[in-house]
Design a protein around this motif. Structure first.
Motif, mmCIF file in Angstrom:
data_model
loop_
_atom_site.group_PDB
_atom_site.id
_atom_site.type_symbol
_atom_site.label_atom_id
_atom_site.label_comp_id
_atom_site.label_asym_id
_atom_site.label_seq_id
_atom_site.Cartn_x
_atom_site.Cartn_y
_atom_site.Cartn_z
ATOM 1 N N PHE A 175 4.607 5.090 66.871
ATOM 2 C CA PHE A 175 4.303 3.317 66.985
ATOM 3 C C PHE A 175 2.692 3.656 66.684
ATOM 4 N N GLU A 176 1.780 5.179 66.594
ATOM 5 C CA GLU A 176 0.461 5.231 66.291
ATOM 6 C C GLU A 176 0.636 5.421 64.492
ATOM 7 N N LYS A 177 1.475 6.205 64.143
ATOM 8 C CA LYS A 177 1.322 6.357 62.537
ATOM 9 C C LYS A 177 1.509 4.521 61.869
ATOM 10 N N ARG A 178 2.193 3.394 62.482
ATOM 11 C CA ARG A 178 2.720 2.467 62.583
ATOM 12 C C ARG A 178 0.903 2.046 62.202
ATOM 13 N N GLY A 179 0.555 2.080 63.509
ATOM 14 C CA GLY A 179 -0.739 0.902 63.850
ATOM 15 C C GLY A 179 -1.782 1.686 62.345
ATOM 16 N N GLN A 180 -1.906 3.124 61.869
ATOM 17 C CA GLN A 180 -2.665 3.406 60.987
ATOM 18 C C GLN A 180 -2.340 2.858 59.809
ATOM 19 N N ILE A 181 -0.815 2.564 59.643
ATOM 20 C CA ILE A 181 -0.800 1.426 58.141
ATOM 21 C C ILE A 181 -0.747 0.558 57.879
ATOM 22 N N ILE A 182 -0.746 -0.205 59.486
ATOM 23 C CA ILE A 182 -1.842 -1.592 59.270
ATOM 24 C C ILE A 182 -2.952 -1.019 58.904
ATOM 25 N N HIS A 183 -3.559 -0.998 60.217
ATOM 26 C CA HIS A 183 -5.563 -0.800 59.446
ATOM 27 C C HIS A 183 -5.769 -1.022 58.671
ATOM 28 N N SER A 184 -5.088 0.307 57.451
ATOM 29 C CA SER A 184 -5.573 0.466 56.568
ATOM 30 C C SER A 184 -4.902 -0.468 55.257
ATOM 31 N N LYS A 209 -3.280 -1.790 53.862
ATOM 32 C CA LYS A 209 -2.759 -0.612 52.652
ATOM 33 C C LYS A 209 -0.824 -1.269 52.006
ATOM 34 N N GLY A 210 -0.399 -1.417 53.286
ATOM 35 C CA GLY A 210 1.001 -2.507 53.269
ATOM 36 C C GLY A 210 1.787 -1.663 53.267
ATOM 37 N N VAL A 211 1.922 -0.195 52.377
ATOM 38 C CA VAL A 211 2.957 0.623 52.422
ATOM 39 C C VAL A 211 2.427 2.259 52.598
ATOM 40 N N ASP A 212 2.916 2.872 53.238
ATOM 41 C CA ASP A 212 2.636 4.330 53.549
ATOM 42 C C ASP A 212 3.341 4.993 52.059
ATOM 43 N N TRP A 225 7.207 5.972 51.788
ATOM 44 C CA TRP A 225 8.550 5.030 50.908
ATOM 45 C C TRP A 225 9.356 5.830 49.970
ATOM 46 N N ARG A 226 8.368 7.494 49.689
ATOM 47 C CA ARG A 226 9.148 8.450 49.247
ATOM 48 C C ARG A 226 10.507 9.069 49.871
ATOM 49 N N ALA A 227 9.649 9.077 51.247
ATOM 50 C CA ALA A 227 10.856 9.629 52.349
ATOM 51 C C ALA A 227 12.221 8.670 51.845
ATOM 52 N N PHE A 228 11.677 7.482 51.789
ATOM 53 C CA PHE A 228 12.790 6.637 52.169
ATOM 54 C C PHE A 228 13.896 7.126 50.143
ATOM 55 N N ALA A 229 13.355 7.061 49.862
ATOM 56 C CA ALA A 229 14.114 6.909 48.371
ATOM 57 C C ALA A 229 14.521 8.789 48.204
ATOM 58 N N ASP A 230 14.268 9.469 49.044
ATOM 59 C CA ASP A 230 15.318 10.896 48.712
ATOM 60 C C ASP A 230 16.175 10.400 49.749
ATOM 61 N N MET A 231 16.442 9.441 51.457
ATOM 62 C CA MET A 231 17.454 9.700 51.788
ATOM 63 C C MET A 231 18.381 8.280 50.708
ATOM 64 N N ILE A 245 14.602 -1.166 35.459
ATOM 65 C CA ILE A 245 13.785 -1.210 37.241
ATOM 66 C C ILE A 245 14.603 -0.627 38.330
ATOM 67 N N LEU A 246 15.909 -0.832 38.136
ATOM 68 C CA LEU A 246 16.697 -0.433 39.343
ATOM 69 C C LEU A 246 16.378 1.376 39.640
ATOM 70 N N PRO A 247 16.399 1.988 38.475
ATOM 71 C CA PRO A 247 15.628 3.102 38.869
ATOM 72 C C PRO A 247 15.179 3.456 39.126
ATOM 73 N N ALA A 248 13.432 3.094 39.432
ATOM 74 C CA ALA A 248 11.787 2.915 38.671
ATOM 75 C C ALA A 248 12.400 2.503 40.460
ATOM 76 N N ILE A 249 13.015 1.462 41.588
ATOM 77 C CA ILE A 249 13.018 0.519 42.823
ATOM 78 C C ILE A 249 13.765 2.579 43.760
ATOM 79 N N ALA A 250 14.499 2.210 42.477
ATOM 80 C CA ALA A 250 15.266 3.521 44.068
ATOM 81 C C ALA A 250 14.976 5.347 43.221
ATOM 82 N N ALA A 251 13.746 5.347 43.102
ATOM 83 C CA ALA A 251 13.098 6.497 42.598
ATOM 84 C C ALA A 251 11.762 6.113 43.700
ATOM 85 N N GLY A 252 11.649 4.990 44.549
ATOM 86 C CA GLY A 252 10.354 4.632 44.605
ATOM 87 C C GLY A 252 9.112 5.122 44.121
#
Length: 382
Positions: free
Chosen positions: A26-35, A37-40, A44-50, A110-117
């Motif tokens: 919850f705290e990490k999400r708050g930091q992302i919002i207040h930054s 940037k709209g994305v951490d 995002w790289r972790a989502f790509a790795d998964m 485009i698609l491989p670039a999205i998949a790689a984050g």
């Protein structure tokens, strides 16, 4: 219908929920919002790795060949954790459009670039005054000798400022609501003549207003067949609706858990308020509403990939209407059971309620889709 998850799907859900619980607090999400940037980038790289960012892409484009059911599992977990990253805009909407209608060269680029984050995208279709009418497009695309020139405005572009590239709808002929005459184009974020105004929505996500002033594009910017884009837009929107229904279910489940925990710990007259029978009844109604929404979210995911337009749109409208009604029920009751604390930023319940409210409004609220179902039933019996 078999509602049981496969072993691989269960492993995906377990690992994703474990990651979000440990790393996306919850705290990490708050930091992302207040930054702002709209994305951490780390998340995002972790989502790509998964493998999450290429789940529904073809294997030849570095994907895993998944479907809307797999997207349902991801979005359900994202709903529980209130993830603010641009998964819906980049993977579901734009990735789905490139996968379904892009040329071989567009898919390969485009698609491989999205998949790689490495590539973020946004879908710019809604316009001021269009409400939920997908065929209402005023933005123009004038064909020139070596490409196209786009002029117009787009509104409520999810993560529009965070995107490296946008998919923009524009009309080259017909009236503003004519189903024919609309095309889709790839537009770079830094294209000359494109102005992007970024702002936050009340649930912590980012959106943007776009102005296109003589934006010049090459011929290879066209996605799919010229002036035949409405069916593609409908299909992409239906996939997004199915994803949002699953996200709403995840958020409702988290809201139920948070409310139940509050009822167990908050005391009045020397006893936990969860001992009061009337509050137990309210809590039971919230769980029933969530289970009803879950059933409809599964229906939405099972129909979202269908090429039967009428059946798909009817199922998605039914799901969006019921999920929206359930989300309102669960959200309002949760806030009331929390008392005055339920609307404060310190409480998870308030943020879940805000997100559920926005989900209801995206791509048609409950009342709109209830009207769509009613119109379809009347047309079928006429």
């Amino acid at each position: 219908m078999n509602f049981n998850l496969t072993e691989e799907q269960q492993m995906l859900q377990d690992s994703l929920r474990r990651f979000l619980s440990n790393e996306y607090t919850f705290e990490k999400r708050g930091q992302i919002i207040h930054s702002g940037k709209g994305v951490d980038e780390t998340t995002w790289r972790a989502f790509a790795d998964m493998g999450l960012l290429g789940f529904t892409f073809p294997e030849e484009n570095d994907g895993l060949g998944g479907n809307a059911i797999d997207t349902m599992l991801v979005m359900d977990s994202f709903g529980r954790a209130l993830v603010v990253e641009p998964y819906l805009s980049t993977v579901v909407l734009c990735g789905g459009l490139i996968r379904d209608a892009g040329s071989d060269s567009q898919k390969a680029a485009i698609l491989p670039a999205i998949a790689a984050g490495e590539h973020l995208m946004a879908f710019a279709h809604s316009e001021p005054g269009s409400r939920y009418n997908l065929s209402q497009v005023v933005t123009t695309a004038e064909k020139t000798g070596d490409g196209y020139v786009l002029n117009g405005r787009k509104t409520a572009v999810l993560h529009g400022s965070q995107a490296n590239q946008l998919i923009v709808s524009a009309r080259s002929h017909g009236d503003i609501a004519d189903p024919e005459g609309v095309s889709l184009f790839l537009v770079d974020r830094n294209a000359n003549g494109l102005t992007v105004r970024d702002f936050a929505t009340h649930d912590g996500h980012r959106t943007a207003e776009l102005t296109l002033d003589n934006v010049q594009l090459n011929h290879d910017a066209l996605i799919g067949e010229q002036e035949k884009a409405l069916p593609l837009i409908e299909k992409a929107t239906d996939l997004a609706i199915a994803a949002l229904c699953s996200e709403a279910v995840g958020a409702m489940e988290a809201l139920n858990e948070a409310t139940l925990e509050y009822l167990k710990t908050r005391k009045q007259f020397g006893v936990p308020i969860g001992k009061f029978q009337v509050l137990q009844h309210r809590m039971a109604d919230m769980f029933i509403a969530t289970e009803e929404a879950k059933s409809m979210a599964i229906l939405a995911a099972s129909e979202a990939d269908s090429d039967d337009r009428e059946e798909r749109r009817r199922a998605l409208s039914m799901a969006k209407a019921l999920v929206g009604q359930s989300a309102r029920k669960v959200g309002q009751d949760a806030v009331q059971l929390h008392g005055g604390m339920g609307v404060t930023d310190e409480m998870l319940a308030a943020h879940l309620f805000k997100r559920l409210t926005l989900i209801n409004l995206l791509f048609g609220d409950a009342d709109y889709h209830l009207g769509q179902v009613s119109d379809q039933l009347l047309a079928a019996t006429a």
